[in-house]
Enzyme design. Structure first.
Site, PDB file in Angstrom:
ATOM      1  N   ALA A 118     100.398   7.333  27.947  1.00 48.16           N
ATOM      2  CA  ALA A 118      99.136   7.676  27.327  1.00 48.16           C
ATOM      3  C   ALA A 118      99.265   7.702  25.756  1.00 48.16           C
ATOM      4  O   ALA A 118      98.318   7.349  25.011  1.00 48.16           O
ATOM      5  CB  ALA A 118      98.918   9.301  27.538  1.00 48.16           C
ATOM      6  N   GLN A 122     103.885  14.369  38.861  1.00 48.10           N
ATOM      7  CA  GLN A 122     103.396  13.845  40.212  1.00 48.10           C
ATOM      8  C   GLN A 122     104.421  13.372  41.285  1.00 48.10           C
ATOM      9  O   GLN A 122     104.128  13.310  42.257  1.00 48.10           O
ATOM     10  CB  GLN A 122     102.258  12.794  40.056  1.00 48.10           C
ATOM     11  CG  GLN A 122     101.387  13.160  38.785  1.00 48.10           C
ATOM     12  CD  GLN A 122     101.451  12.306  37.335  1.00 48.10           C
ATOM     13  OE1 GLN A 122     102.708  12.172  37.169  1.00 48.10           O
ATOM     14  NE2 GLN A 122     100.743  12.228  36.963  1.00 48.10           N
ATOM     15  N   LYS A 175     104.711   4.796  42.426  1.00 48.95           N
ATOM     16  CA  LYS A 175     105.880   4.190  41.523  1.00 48.95           C
ATOM     17  C   LYS A 175     106.435   5.700  40.735  1.00 48.95           C
ATOM     18  O   LYS A 175     107.412   5.616  40.343  1.00 48.95           O
ATOM     19  CB  LYS A 175     105.114   3.270  40.301  1.00 48.95           C
ATOM     20  CG  LYS A 175     104.026   3.810  39.730  1.00 48.95           C
ATOM     21  CD  LYS A 175     104.234   4.724  38.180  1.00 48.95           C
ATOM     22  CE  LYS A 175     103.045   5.306  38.079  1.00 48.95           C
ATOM     23  NZ  LYS A 175     103.176   6.064  36.573  1.00 48.95           N
ATOM     24  N   ARG A 190     107.121  11.095  32.148  1.00 49.02           N
ATOM     25  CA  ARG A 190     107.635  12.175  32.380  1.00 49.02           C
ATOM     26  C   ARG A 190     108.365  12.703  33.685  1.00 49.02           C
ATOM     27  O   ARG A 190     109.594  13.486  33.791  1.00 49.02           O
ATOM     28  CB  ARG A 190     106.361  13.426  32.419  1.00 49.02           C
ATOM     29  CG  ARG A 190     105.508  13.045  33.481  1.00 49.02           C
ATOM     30  CD  ARG A 190     104.039  13.818  33.599  1.00 49.02           C
ATOM     31  NE  ARG A 190     103.110  13.035  33.095  1.00 49.02           N
ATOM     32  CZ  ARG A 190     101.838  13.341  33.145  1.00 49.02           C
ATOM     33  NH1 ARG A 190     101.354  14.182  33.697  1.00 49.02           N
ATOM     34  NH2 ARG A 190     100.815  12.437  32.613  1.00 49.02           N
ATOM     35  N   ASN A 191     108.140  11.796  34.506  1.00 54.75           N
ATOM     36  CA  ASN A 191     108.709  11.991  35.989  1.00 54.75           C
ATOM     37  C   ASN A 191     110.268  11.691  35.932  1.00 54.75           C
ATOM     38  O   ASN A 191     110.972  12.206  36.191  1.00 54.75           O
ATOM     39  CB  ASN A 191     108.193  10.974  36.949  1.00 54.75           C
ATOM     40  CG  ASN A 191     106.873  11.595  37.386  1.00 54.75           C
ATOM     41  OD1 ASN A 191     106.739  12.600  38.003  1.00 54.75           O
ATOM     42  ND2 ASN A 191     105.641  10.822  36.840  1.00 54.75           N
ATOM     43  N   LYS A 250     101.362  17.853  34.163  1.00 51.24           N
ATOM     44  CA  LYS A 250     101.954  18.389  35.738  1.00 51.24           C
ATOM     45  C   LYS A 250     102.733  17.136  35.918  1.00 51.24           C
ATOM     46  O   LYS A 250     102.376  15.790  35.573  1.00 51.24           O
ATOM     47  CB  LYS A 250     100.746  18.411  36.417  1.00 51.24           C
ATOM     48  CG  LYS A 250      99.711  19.211  36.194  1.00 51.24           C
ATOM     49  CD  LYS A 250     100.379  20.882  36.312  1.00 51.24           C
ATOM     50  CE  LYS A 250      99.491  21.933  36.049  1.00 51.24           C
ATOM     51  NZ  LYS A 250     100.038  22.981  35.211  1.00 51.24           N
TER      52      LYS A 250
HETATM   53  N1  LIG Z   1      99.818  10.822  30.603  1.00 54.06           N
HETATM   54  C1  LIG Z   1      99.770   9.658  31.180  1.00 54.06           C
HETATM   55  O1  LIG Z   1     100.832   8.830  30.317  1.00 54.06           O
HETATM   56  C2  LIG Z   1      99.012   8.903  32.271  1.00 54.06           C
HETATM   57  C3  LIG Z   1      99.082   7.535  31.869  1.00 54.06           C
HETATM   58  C4  LIG Z   1      98.428   6.930  33.117  1.00 54.06           C
HETATM   59  C5  LIG Z   1      97.866   7.587  34.438  1.00 54.06           C
HETATM   60  N2  LIG Z   1      97.952   9.156  34.159  1.00 54.06           N
HETATM   61  C6  LIG Z   1      97.323   9.848  35.069  1.00 54.06           C
HETATM   62  O2  LIG Z   1      96.165  10.683  34.683  1.00 54.06           O
HETATM   63  C7  LIG Z   1      96.001  11.615  35.416  1.00 54.06           C
HETATM   64  C8  LIG Z   1      95.973  12.859  34.354  1.00 54.06           C
HETATM   65  O3  LIG Z   1      97.063  12.993  33.620  1.00 54.06           O
HETATM   66  P1  LIG Z   1      97.351  13.514  32.021  1.00 54.06           P
HETATM   67  O4  LIG Z   1      98.404  12.916  31.654  1.00 54.06           O
HETATM   68  O5  LIG Z   1      95.858  13.313  31.478  1.00 54.06           O
HETATM   69  O6  LIG Z   1      97.198  15.023  32.346  1.00 54.06           O
HETATM   70  P2  LIG Z   1      98.403  16.012  32.838  1.00 54.06           P
HETATM   71  O7  LIG Z   1      98.585  15.696  34.321  1.00 54.06           O
HETATM   72  O8  LIG Z   1      99.623  15.984  32.276  1.00 54.06           O
HETATM   73  O9  LIG Z   1      97.740  17.428  33.117  1.00 54.06           O
HETATM   74  C9  LIG Z   1      97.498  18.201  31.671  1.00 54.06           C
HETATM   75  C10 LIG Z   1      95.747  17.967  31.753  1.00 54.06           C
HETATM   76  O10 LIG Z   1      95.462  19.090  32.915  1.00 54.06           O
HETATM   77  C11 LIG Z   1      94.521  19.684  32.840  1.00 54.06           C
HETATM   78  N3  LIG Z   1      94.573  20.945  33.485  1.00 54.06           N
HETATM   79  C12 LIG Z   1      95.225  22.095  33.291  1.00 54.06           C
HETATM   80  N4  LIG Z   1      95.064  22.884  34.217  1.00 54.06           N
HETATM   81  C13 LIG Z   1      93.889  22.498  34.874  1.00 54.06           C
HETATM   82  C14 LIG Z   1      93.004  23.060  35.967  1.00 54.06           C
HETATM   83  N5  LIG Z   1      93.279  24.116  36.705  1.00 54.06           N
HETATM   84  N6  LIG Z   1      91.957  22.276  36.562  1.00 54.06           N
HETATM   85  C15 LIG Z   1      91.880  21.110  35.728  1.00 54.06           C
HETATM   86  N7  LIG Z   1      92.510  20.590  34.834  1.00 54.06           N
HETATM   87  C16 LIG Z   1      93.580  21.213  34.218  1.00 54.06           C
HETATM   88  C17 LIG Z   1      94.911  20.103  31.087  1.00 54.06           C
HETATM   89  O11 LIG Z   1      93.606  20.720  30.433  1.00 54.06           O
HETATM   90  C18 LIG Z   1      95.193  18.652  30.599  1.00 54.06           C
HETATM   91  O12 LIG Z   1      94.076  17.923  30.336  1.00 54.06           O
HETATM   92  C19 LIG Z   1      97.225  11.838  36.346  1.00 54.06           C
HETATM   93  O13 LIG Z   1      96.915  11.369  37.556  1.00 54.06           O
HETATM   94  C20 LIG Z   1      98.114  10.997  35.738  1.00 54.06           C
HETATM   95  O14 LIG Z   1      99.087  10.331  36.622  1.00 54.06           O
HETATM   96  C21 LIG Z   1      98.465   9.617  33.146  1.00 54.06           C
END
Ligand SMILES: NC(=O)c1ccc[n+]([C@@H]2O[C@H](COP(=O)([O-])OP(=O)(O)OC[C@H]3O[C@@H](n4cnc5c(N)ncnc54)[C@H](O)[C@@H]3O)[C@@H](O)[C@H]2O)c1
Length: 342
Positions: free
Chosen positions: A146, A291, A197, A262-263, A289
């Protein structure tokens, strides 16, 4: 500690700019934000006044047409396009909340990486959304850490769209000069790549924490890839072609996640300390979080049901180390009799 950057705000930044420049889309983007208090102020209010997600995407201005909305039902009202970017454990409940507000013809795209397990076996996150909301759902997965997306560093990504016309819409909504999109039809394979992955990344982190070198990590990545392909071929309902694994969602995402992400980071710390995954998640991720471990648990249950645990030593070892007390130093031993070498 470096701040954890979430994908949701990075993608909202892209969409905000793209809809402003296009006459095909409504010029305003509602971004549902899980409300939190930051120094006595609501995060949504901070975002709407400072145009910055100070907790999850500090240092990046969001376009002014991106509006943070704390009420999920308010955020989806009137929307024809829904973009799902939340940790996967919250998706089912969220869908239940928004279902009464979905209008006919609405389409969705999921960027969520994870899987679930249903009575008939594998359940994808997009399946949960499809079933609960009764809408067509595409997916976007790729080598897209991200903070680099937010920094507008060149990268690629893959959209999996069973409906070709929806693929075109989502490409127009999301592509930029530095976020290049390939659309493929094999949506389930694309999605499964994104989830699996993360398990391999946990293995890569164990390698780093145990002090193994680049050869070992390359072997872990390759064996992980072979398990991803084998798993997809076993569990996907539709066609699974090897070429999909050559897209950004496959090999590229696997590489980036096994070096950054992060993982890998938390798994490295797990191998170096005696702390639990949950403790480290809380200490190191600033509300983000993990995954990989959770996905390994879902995968392990599916493998057990089919009596296939022995055919997937890497996925299984990650699960047993994270949840069953197997010693992390045994990780590499688990790979020495891999089906790939027999
Ligand atoms: N961060 C990355 O680099 C990245 C890249 C590609 C895909 N993703 C995917 O996107 C998805 C979201 O990842 P992310 O990095 O944006 O977030 P995250 O998994 O790091 O979690 C943080 C987010 O979760 C929200 N959150 C916390 N508690 C919550 C609740 N009870 N209900 C709903 N939301 C809550 C927070 O507001 C924050 O926006 C994941 O499936 C991840 O695998 C992330």
């Amino acid at each position: 500690m470096s701040p954890s950057i979430v994908l949701g705000s990075s993608i909202a930044k892209i969409i905000g700019h793209n809809v402003k420049a296009s006459n095909r889309f409504d010029p305003y983007v509602n971004m549902w934000v899980y409300e939190e208090m930051i120094d006595g102020k609501k995060l949504t209010e901070i975002i709407n006044t400072e145009h910055e997600n100070v907790k999850y995407l500090p240092g990046h201005k969001l376009p002014r047409n991106v509006v943070a909305v704390p009420e999920i039902t308010e955020a989806v009202k009137g929307a024809k396009i829904l973009v799902f970017v939340i940790p996967h454990q919250f998706i089912a409940k969220l869908c239940d909340q928004i279902k009464p507000h979905i209008t006919e013809g609405t389409i969705g795209i999921s960027l969520i990486k994870g899987i679930d397990e249903g009575p008939e076996g594998l359940k994808l996150i997009s399946d949960i959304i499809r079933e609960k909301l009764e809408i067509e759902v595409s997916v976007l997965m790729g080598a897209n850490i991200a903070n680099e997306v937010a920094d507008e560093k060149f990268c690629e990504t893959t959209i999996g769209a069973k409906n070709e016309a929806n693929g075109v819409i989502f490409k127009e909504l999301l592509q930029t000069p530095n976020f290049r999109i390939t659309v493929v039809q094999e949506s389930d394979t694309v999605e499964l790549c994104g989830a699996l992955k993360n398990i391999v990344a946990v293995g890569a982190g164990f390698c780093d924490g145990l002090g193994f070198g680049d050869n070992t990590k390359a072997a872990v990545i390759r064996l992980g890839l072979m398990e991803m392909v084998a798993f997809a071929k076993l569990f996907c309902k539709g066609e699974v072609s090897s070429t999909t694994f050559l897209e950004s969602c496959g090999v590229a995402d696997l590489i980036t996640t096994c070096y950054g992400g992060r993982n890998r980071k938390v798994a490295e710390a797990f191998a170096k300390t005696s702390k639990s995954i949950t403790e480290l998640e809380e200490e190191m991720l600033n509300g983000q979080k993990l995954q990989g471990p959770q996905t390994s648990a879902e995968v392990y249950k599916l493998l057990q049901k089919r009596d296939m645990v022995n055919k997937f030593p890497l996925f299984s070892a990650v699960y047993q180390i994270c949840f069953e007390g197997k010693e992390v130093k045994e990780f590499i031993t688990c790979l020495q009799n891999h089906p790939e070498h027999m």
